[in-house]
Design an enzyme around this catalytic site. Sequence first.
Site, PDB file in Angstrom:
ATOM      1  CB  SER A  98      -0.931   0.012   1.215  1.00 49.00           C
ATOM      2  OG  SER A  98      -0.185  -0.038   2.424  1.00 49.00           O
ATOM      3  CG  HIS A 147      -3.941  -1.207  -1.432  1.00 44.22           C
ATOM      4  ND1 HIS A 147      -4.418   0.070  -1.645  1.00 44.22           N
ATOM      5  CD2 HIS A 147      -3.736  -1.311  -0.103  1.00 44.22           C
ATOM      6  CE1 HIS A 147      -4.489   0.716  -0.490  1.00 44.22           C
ATOM      7  NE2 HIS A 147      -4.086  -0.097   0.460  1.00 44.22           N
ATOM      8  CE  LYS A 200      -7.772  -0.008   1.010  1.00 40.15           C
ATOM      9  NZ  LYS A 200      -8.034  -0.461   2.388  1.00 40.15           N
TER      10      LYS A 200
END
Length: 466
Positions: free
Chosen positions: A234, A262, A294
């Site tokens: 990240s 992610h 996300k």
Amino acid sequence: MTAASRGLDSAARAQALGVARRAGDRGERVRPVAVRDSRAQASERRNLRIDELPEFRTMRMLHKVLDTLDVRNPYFRLHDGHARTRSVVDGQDCLNFSSYDYLGLNGDPRPAAAAQSALQQYGVSASASRMVAGDRPVHRELEAALAHNYGAEAAQLYVSGHATNVSVIAALAGDGDVIIHDSFVHNSVTAGARMSTAARRSFPHDDLDGLERHLIAARAEFRNILVVVEGLYSMDGDLPDLVRLADLKARYGFWLMVDEAHALGCAGASGRGSFEHFSVDPTLVDVWMGTLSKTLASTGGYIAGSAELIEFLRYKADGFVFSVALPPALAASALCALELMAREPERVQSLQANGKYFLERAAALGLDTGLSAGFGVLPIVVGDSALATKLSERLFDRGINVAPVTFPGVPMQSARLRFFLSAAHDRDQIDIALTTVRQELDRLEEEGFLDQIATAMSRFGLEPAG
């Protein structure tokens, strides 16, 4: 002689005994001196103020340094409306690179419509844990879809991504076990490791030779070994060598946990994650972890793995057992987003093309993108924390919203601006942002800002902190 009077000098002992006799004559119960002293000390401790904590004072001191440098706080900016490629932030229309909306689904009407439908059917909250209040169909549907994405037997939802790692790691590893993690893993991983009663080791970022040395040493010492890495890091935007990790797992027999917070939506030809990027059989990973906040335009976390793993966690993971269930509306929006990711692979292709273009343009401008592979997370490394913070401010004043990441969030002298790209960004927006970064960095150098930082730190008796 009373117990309280032992160890006192003669005068103090006589005083203590006199107090005891007089109190006894009045029929009062006398607490020993040591007890009275300890309670007084405890009372004093209870009266301590937060602003007297050394950690608070250090934080305030660093804020004063930034005030001296005329640097505004870059965090907690107020967004008014959707966090899209353009957002209204603190009343200003900005290009936005500070949101995790990798596939541009946060502003898509379809996940919002799914959430609204679930809201009408199930209400705002599940109102208790799933053990107490029961499941909703949408919980099970989303879990089945997540399990399918990873070729896993089952999956489990949590109300928070951070709580997912904390709860699962603490549940899986205990006395006699060891947790070995990459040094760059997310705070939630290290927090879970600290909550566990297992031993903890770390290896330098992406140094799988270092991991292997830990594995060799751990074989004879520990019962179980849990290795934790991120599928897409990240802070740096790079990926682990999942092929070699699978080989090490086969040789040393550890549990492998991959945090895909992610990676989902960013890595792999269709966004399924790091295993798709490396063409690795996803069943070789024991624990797949990820978040809904996300790519999936929602909030919450999940685990995917074997049926036995999920059965165990349903009764042993504190963040599931003792926490309210994920709101059904959030599960519905995440399920819709996951389905859209599978049906519209062009979103993933656009995101990856944007990442490649960002890396090329940054290199042409002499900007340091660190280890980034171009999958959604794109840092511009500038080194000094105060410099990164001032640079973020200068960009915001020019209509570009991108947050700095500073020490101790990253190692010293590796502070950066962290750009989150979206499939919805276009090349003109990327060009504007990178050109502005280059211009403002040059301006700050011409103004001698690094010398100003050194002077301000010296004024407060501080060493440069990165």
